[in-house]
Design an enzyme around this catalytic site. Sequence first.
Site, PDB file in Angstrom:
ATOM      1  N   GLY A   1      -4.236  -3.972  -1.538  1.00 37.34           N
ATOM      2  CA  GLY A   1      -4.918  -2.884  -0.838  1.00 37.34           C
ATOM      3  C   GLY A   1      -5.142  -1.641  -1.691  1.00 37.34           C
ATOM      4  O   GLY A   1      -6.002  -0.822  -1.388  1.00 37.34           O
TER       5      GLY A   1
ATOM      6  N   HIS B   1     -10.941  -2.929  11.322  1.00 40.40           N
ATOM      7  CA  HIS B   1      -9.805  -3.728  10.839  1.00 40.40           C
ATOM      8  C   HIS B   1      -9.573  -4.833  11.867  1.00 40.40           C
ATOM      9  O   HIS B   1      -8.599  -4.803  12.608  1.00 40.40           O
ATOM     10  CB  HIS B   1      -8.596  -2.793  10.725  1.00 40.40           C
ATOM     11  CG  HIS B   1      -7.441  -3.375   9.986  1.00 40.40           C
ATOM     12  ND1 HIS B   1      -6.146  -2.941  10.161  1.00 40.40           N
ATOM     13  CD2 HIS B   1      -7.371  -4.361   9.051  1.00 40.40           C
ATOM     14  CE1 HIS B   1      -5.339  -3.624   9.369  1.00 40.40           C
ATOM     15  NE2 HIS B   1      -6.050  -4.478   8.692  1.00 40.40           N
TER      16      HIS B   1
ATOM     17  N   ASP C   1      -9.378 -10.268   8.755  1.00 38.15           N
ATOM     18  CA  ASP C   1      -8.898  -8.912   8.490  1.00 38.15           C
ATOM     19  C   ASP C   1      -9.918  -7.809   8.765  1.00 38.15           C
ATOM     20  O   ASP C   1      -9.547  -6.759   9.255  1.00 38.15           O
ATOM     21  CB  ASP C   1      -8.432  -8.812   7.025  1.00 38.15           C
ATOM     22  CG  ASP C   1      -7.574  -7.583   6.765  1.00 38.15           C
ATOM     23  OD1 ASP C   1      -6.755  -7.225   7.632  1.00 38.15           O
ATOM     24  OD2 ASP C   1      -7.729  -6.967   5.699  1.00 38.15           O
TER      25      ASP C   1
ATOM     26  N   TYR D   1      -1.512  -3.597  -6.749  1.00 38.37           N
ATOM     27  CA  TYR D   1      -1.357  -4.279  -5.461  1.00 38.37           C
ATOM     28  C   TYR D   1      -2.667  -4.332  -4.661  1.00 38.37           C
ATOM     29  O   TYR D   1      -3.410  -3.355  -4.607  1.00 38.37           O
ATOM     30  CB  TYR D   1      -0.276  -3.583  -4.605  1.00 38.37           C
ATOM     31  CG  TYR D   1      -0.233  -4.148  -3.209  1.00 38.37           C
ATOM     32  CD1 TYR D   1       0.332  -5.403  -2.965  1.00 38.37           C
ATOM     33  CD2 TYR D   1      -0.822  -3.477  -2.142  1.00 38.37           C
ATOM     34  CE1 TYR D   1       0.321  -5.950  -1.698  1.00 38.37           C
ATOM     35  CE2 TYR D   1      -0.838  -4.013  -0.869  1.00 38.37           C
ATOM     36  CZ  TYR D   1      -0.263  -5.253  -0.643  1.00 38.37           C
ATOM     37  OH  TYR D   1      -0.288  -5.798   0.609  1.00 38.37           O
TER      38      TYR D   1
ATOM     39  N   CYS E   1       0.798  -8.000  11.664  1.00 44.08           N
ATOM     40  CA  CYS E   1       1.105  -8.231  13.084  1.00 44.08           C
ATOM     41  C   CYS E   1       0.441  -9.501  13.600  1.00 44.08           C
ATOM     42  O   CYS E   1       0.211  -9.650  14.801  1.00 44.08           O
ATOM     43  CB  CYS E   1       0.684  -7.047  13.932  1.00 44.08           C
ATOM     44  SG  CYS E   1       1.740  -5.604  13.715  1.00 44.08           S
ATOM     45  N   GLY E   2       0.105 -10.412  12.696  1.00 41.29           N
ATOM     46  CA  GLY E   2      -0.362 -11.726  13.142  1.00 41.29           C
ATOM     47  C   GLY E   2      -1.868 -11.889  13.233  1.00 41.29           C
ATOM     48  O   GLY E   2      -2.333 -12.798  13.917  1.00 41.29           O
ATOM     49  N   LYS E   3      -2.662 -11.054  12.532  1.00 45.30           N
ATOM     50  CA  LYS E   3      -4.120 -11.242  12.583  1.00 45.30           C
ATOM     51  C   LYS E   3      -4.506 -12.598  12.005  1.00 45.30           C
ATOM     52  O   LYS E   3      -5.325 -13.310  12.572  1.00 45.30           O
ATOM     53  CB  LYS E   3      -4.845 -10.143  11.802  1.00 45.30           C
ATOM     54  CG  LYS E   3      -5.152  -8.915  12.647  1.00 45.30           C
ATOM     55  CD  LYS E   3      -6.294  -8.068  12.088  1.00 45.30           C
ATOM     56  CE  LYS E   3      -6.075  -7.623  10.675  1.00 45.30           C
ATOM     57  NZ  LYS E   3      -4.870  -6.795  10.511  1.00 45.30           N
ATOM     58  N   THR E   4      -3.908 -12.935  10.849  1.00 44.34           N
ATOM     59  CA  THR E   4      -4.274 -14.201  10.209  1.00 44.34           C
ATOM     60  C   THR E   4      -3.898 -15.373  11.117  1.00 44.34           C
ATOM     61  O   THR E   4      -4.670 -16.324  11.275  1.00 44.34           O
ATOM     62  CB  THR E   4      -3.608 -14.304   8.824  1.00 44.34           C
ATOM     63  OG1 THR E   4      -3.987 -13.153   8.059  1.00 44.34           O
ATOM     64  CG2 THR E   4      -4.047 -15.552   8.078  1.00 44.34           C
ATOM     65  N   ASN E   5      -2.718 -15.309  11.739  1.00 47.98           N
ATOM     66  CA  ASN E   5      -2.308 -16.385  12.645  1.00 47.98           C
ATOM     67  C   ASN E   5      -3.256 -16.507  13.831  1.00 47.98           C
ATOM     68  O   ASN E   5      -3.660 -17.599  14.216  1.00 47.98           O
ATOM     69  CB  ASN E   5      -0.893 -16.136  13.189  1.00 47.98           C
ATOM     70  CG  ASN E   5       0.166 -16.277  12.110  1.00 47.98           C
ATOM     71  OD1 ASN E   5      -0.115 -16.758  11.024  1.00 47.98           O
ATOM     72  ND2 ASN E   5       1.384 -15.844  12.413  1.00 47.98           N
TER      73      ASN E   5
ATOM     74  N   ARG F   1       2.561  -4.249  17.859  1.00 46.16           N
ATOM     75  CA  ARG F   1       3.845  -4.919  17.930  1.00 46.16           C
ATOM     76  C   ARG F   1       4.753  -3.984  18.725  1.00 46.16           C
ATOM     77  O   ARG F   1       5.361  -3.083  18.162  1.00 46.16           O
ATOM     78  CB  ARG F   1       4.345  -5.109  16.497  1.00 46.16           C
ATOM     79  CG  ARG F   1       5.645  -5.820  16.326  1.00 46.16           C
ATOM     80  CD  ARG F   1       6.011  -5.811  14.846  1.00 46.16           C
ATOM     81  NE  ARG F   1       5.288  -6.818  14.095  1.00 46.16           N
ATOM     82  CZ  ARG F   1       5.686  -8.086  13.975  1.00 46.16           C
ATOM     83  NH1 ARG F   1       6.802  -8.487  14.543  1.00 46.16           N
ATOM     84  NH2 ARG F   1       4.992  -8.933  13.269  1.00 46.16           N
TER      85      ARG F   1
ATOM     86  N   ARG G   1       0.836  -1.193   0.000  1.00 43.79           N
ATOM     87  CA  ARG G   1       0.000   0.000   0.000  1.00 43.79           C
ATOM     88  C   ARG G   1       0.880   1.257   0.000  1.00 43.79           C
ATOM     89  O   ARG G   1       2.005   1.221   0.467  1.00 43.79           O
ATOM     90  CB  ARG G   1      -0.917   0.020   1.231  1.00 43.79           C
ATOM     91  CG  ARG G   1      -2.135  -0.895   1.081  1.00 43.79           C
ATOM     92  CD  ARG G   1      -3.034  -0.806   2.279  1.00 43.79           C
ATOM     93  NE  ARG G   1      -2.434  -1.408   3.447  1.00 43.79           N
ATOM     94  CZ  ARG G   1      -1.916  -0.756   4.467  1.00 43.79           C
ATOM     95  NH1 ARG G   1      -1.958   0.576   4.496  1.00 43.79           N
ATOM     96  NH2 ARG G   1      -1.369  -1.401   5.471  1.00 43.79           N
TER      97      ARG G   1
ATOM     98  N   LYS H   1      -9.745  -2.701   1.524  1.00 46.68           N
ATOM     99  CA  LYS H   1      -9.483  -1.575   2.420  1.00 46.68           C
ATOM    100  C   LYS H   1     -10.260  -0.326   1.987  1.00 46.68           C
ATOM    101  O   LYS H   1     -10.776   0.426   2.821  1.00 46.68           O
ATOM    102  CB  LYS H   1      -7.983  -1.286   2.487  1.00 46.68           C
ATOM    103  CG  LYS H   1      -7.164  -2.477   3.017  1.00 46.68           C
ATOM    104  CD  LYS H   1      -7.583  -2.842   4.415  1.00 46.68           C
ATOM    105  CE  LYS H   1      -7.161  -4.214   4.897  1.00 46.68           C
ATOM    106  NZ  LYS H   1      -5.818  -4.416   5.312  1.00 46.68           N
TER     107      LYS H   1
ATOM    108  N   SER I   1      -1.651  -4.189  10.213  1.00 48.78           N
ATOM    109  CA  SER I   1      -1.276  -5.066   9.108  1.00 48.78           C
ATOM    110  C   SER I   1       0.040  -5.774   9.430  1.00 48.78           C
ATOM    111  O   SER I   1       0.968  -5.143   9.946  1.00 48.78           O
ATOM    112  CB  SER I   1      -1.090  -4.251   7.824  1.00 48.78           C
ATOM    113  OG  SER I   1      -2.288  -3.609   7.476  1.00 48.78           O
TER     114      SER I   1
ATOM    115  N   ARG J   1       2.233 -12.163  -0.867  1.00 48.28           N
ATOM    116  CA  ARG J   1       0.886 -12.467  -0.380  1.00 48.28           C
ATOM    117  C   ARG J   1       0.299 -13.712  -1.021  1.00 48.28           C
ATOM    118  O   ARG J   1       0.705 -14.113  -2.102  1.00 48.28           O
ATOM    119  CB  ARG J   1      -0.036 -11.280  -0.710  1.00 48.28           C
ATOM    120  CG  ARG J   1       0.365  -9.970  -0.041  1.00 48.28           C
ATOM    121  CD  ARG J   1      -0.302  -9.834   1.283  1.00 48.28           C
ATOM    122  NE  ARG J   1       0.195  -8.713   2.077  1.00 48.28           N
ATOM    123  CZ  ARG J   1      -0.432  -8.276   3.168  1.00 48.28           C
ATOM    124  NH1 ARG J   1      -1.550  -8.844   3.575  1.00 48.28           N
ATOM    125  NH2 ARG J   1       0.068  -7.293   3.877  1.00 48.28           N
TER     126      ARG J   1
HETATM  127  O1  SAT Z   1      -3.789  -3.395   2.350  1.00 45.84           O
HETATM  128  S1  SAT Z   1      -3.856  -4.831   2.106  1.00 45.84           S
HETATM  129  O2  SAT Z   1      -5.194  -5.282   2.312  1.00 45.84           O
HETATM  130  O3  SAT Z   1      -3.403  -5.120   0.767  1.00 45.84           O
HETATM  131  C1  SAT Z   1      -2.854  -5.637   3.205  1.00 45.84           C
HETATM  132  C2  SAT Z   1      -2.789  -4.951   4.504  1.00 45.84           C
HETATM  133  O4  SAT Z   1      -1.972  -4.036   4.637  1.00 45.84           O
HETATM  134  O5  SAT Z   1      -3.537  -5.310   5.432  1.00 45.84           O
HETATM  135 MN    MN Z   2      -5.299  -5.714   7.035  1.00 38.59          MN
END
Ligand code: SAT
Ligand code: MN
Length: 592
Positions: free
Chosen positions: A200, A227, A276, A198, A251-255, A399, A70, A207, A249, A368
């Site tokens: 985002g 978010h 997300d 890209y 910082c481990g949201k997906t985990n 973080r 982004r 976003k 972004s 990604r």
């Molecule tokens: O902005 S994206 O959705 O591409 C990825 C992120 O920063 O969370």
């Molecule tokens: Mn995000």
Amino acid sequence: MTSQLESLNRWVDDVARLTQPDRIHWCDGSEAENRALIAQMEADGTLIALNPQTHPNCWLHRSHPSDVARVEHLTLVCTKEQEDAGPNNHWMAPAEAHAKIDALFAGSMKGRTMYVIPYCMGPIDSPISRCGVEITDSPYVVVNMRIMTRMGAPALARIEREGTFVKGLHSTGDLDPDKRWIMHFPEELTIKSIGSGYGGNALLGKKCHALRIGSWQARSEGWLAEHMLILGVENPKGEKTYVAAAFPSACGKTNFAMIIPPKGYEGWEVTTIGDDIAWIKPDAMGRLHAINPENGLFGVAPGTNEKSNPNALATLHANCIFTNVALTHDGDVWWEGLTEEAPSHLIDWTGKEWTPGCGRPAAHPNSRFTAPASQVPSIDPAWEDPAGVPISAFIVGGRVSKAFPLVFQSFDWAHGVYLAATMGSEATAAAVGQAAMRRDPFAMLPFCGYNMGDYWAHWLSIGRSLPEAPGIFRVNWFRKDENGKFVWPGFGDNMRALEWIVNRVKGRAGAVESPYGWVPRYADLNWKGLEFPKAKYDEIVKVDREKGLAEAADQVAHFAQFGDKLPKEMELERQLLVARLERSPAVWELVA
Ligand code: SAT
Ligand code: MN
């Protein structure tokens, strides 16, 4: 094909007149359409097919090397009054912004196909969901939008029924960073993005719509666009609790959204609703219900492995698009952290030969994967429930290696809003040129489509309207010791903090009052299956008075930016923190 909705046809005509595409294609979202687009991109090199044995129906895309994240400095919120965008957004007057970007759109689709993508953010039959139409000249965007949103004929039918939609116009232009803009016109429910392919910046449902335009709509309509990941925790008795959590972004949201309960947690289950974004609305009883507006994951690849996130890894076996990862000899993908040892030879994310020790990363740090959410092994059975899931707790965190305890609960809603409003985080690769450390309130700094002072006031007013407001918690998995080593094992063991949070909101877990908030004592956490001595735990919850006072002093400038827009509660909470710290010992420690 055209639509039955006159306003949509008119807009498509206007855009075509400006951008002058060779062809216009209305996307129906079908399998055949997707196949044809992929075949075309395979032929022109935009997509590289991966090994059909190990990764059926998966592709690799390499972006332009200057188009990998982004671009916050080129992302604008264009409201009539600058004050409405606030100091948290770059701003331009709408007329000037339209003129500037339309000049770049003029003729930008010559020789290209213009795709019209009707999409729905959220389950197609949910009253919380909202629709949009993205016009783009990028087939890569189309196939990604098909994974990330409910795209095509059903979305168009809903748009025609409702008569309203968010307008998103996107062109990759010539990918020149000097001719790149991501502009939002919340008063016109319009997004215009040029010069980047890209995620985002280009997948406008994510976003741009779900957060920047979404947060604007949420404020005026009394809901929240956040978010946040959403997960469900089920204890061995079968009792289920849903929480939503905000981390910046990368910082481990997906985990965290796919956390596997560690040893000692037999009989527990964590399920995933989203990783997300959360759209959260009070129901008729005043209970907050959340949906995941997305249909897929756009996750950071590096660091994803069998240990950090086995669920994500299992999600990636088929039907995915990888962007800017490395390619192995046998048509498989690789990224830093996937395996302990790197393969002896790879093609890196730029298409060059790569060997370990060559001094360059093989995958881009912000590489990604785009993957269907339905493939997540831990996906919650209610993830597409049109009513959403009831939210019992909010978790926020950044973080930060210093100062803040592992986990603590706010004293009340206003204090929780203050904790989220002041959270900070160290830089990640998700956006270019981030400062080493920055405040990222609610992890929404880059995504709040209006003045952040008004946003905090909105949160305060939502809390006041709820008969039973969820608890608000702050966590910090990233505290380091004197040697710069992480003290907390993290990953699956974050479940221990999560269990305490769930038990707190059910009124059955202990805590003591620290200067920052309610902190669990050693005995309040479940240590089954983990060797983590009390002395070490005490280290990550103790509060250093001087550090705390320095932090509170630093918040003065943070708050000052918002002038009259700063809710009074925020400064009062800051002063209460100072008062508590001044009365506490130089090092506040747990006594039991
Ligand atoms: O902005 S994206 O959705 O591409 C990825 C992120 O920063 O969370
Ligand atoms: Mn995000």
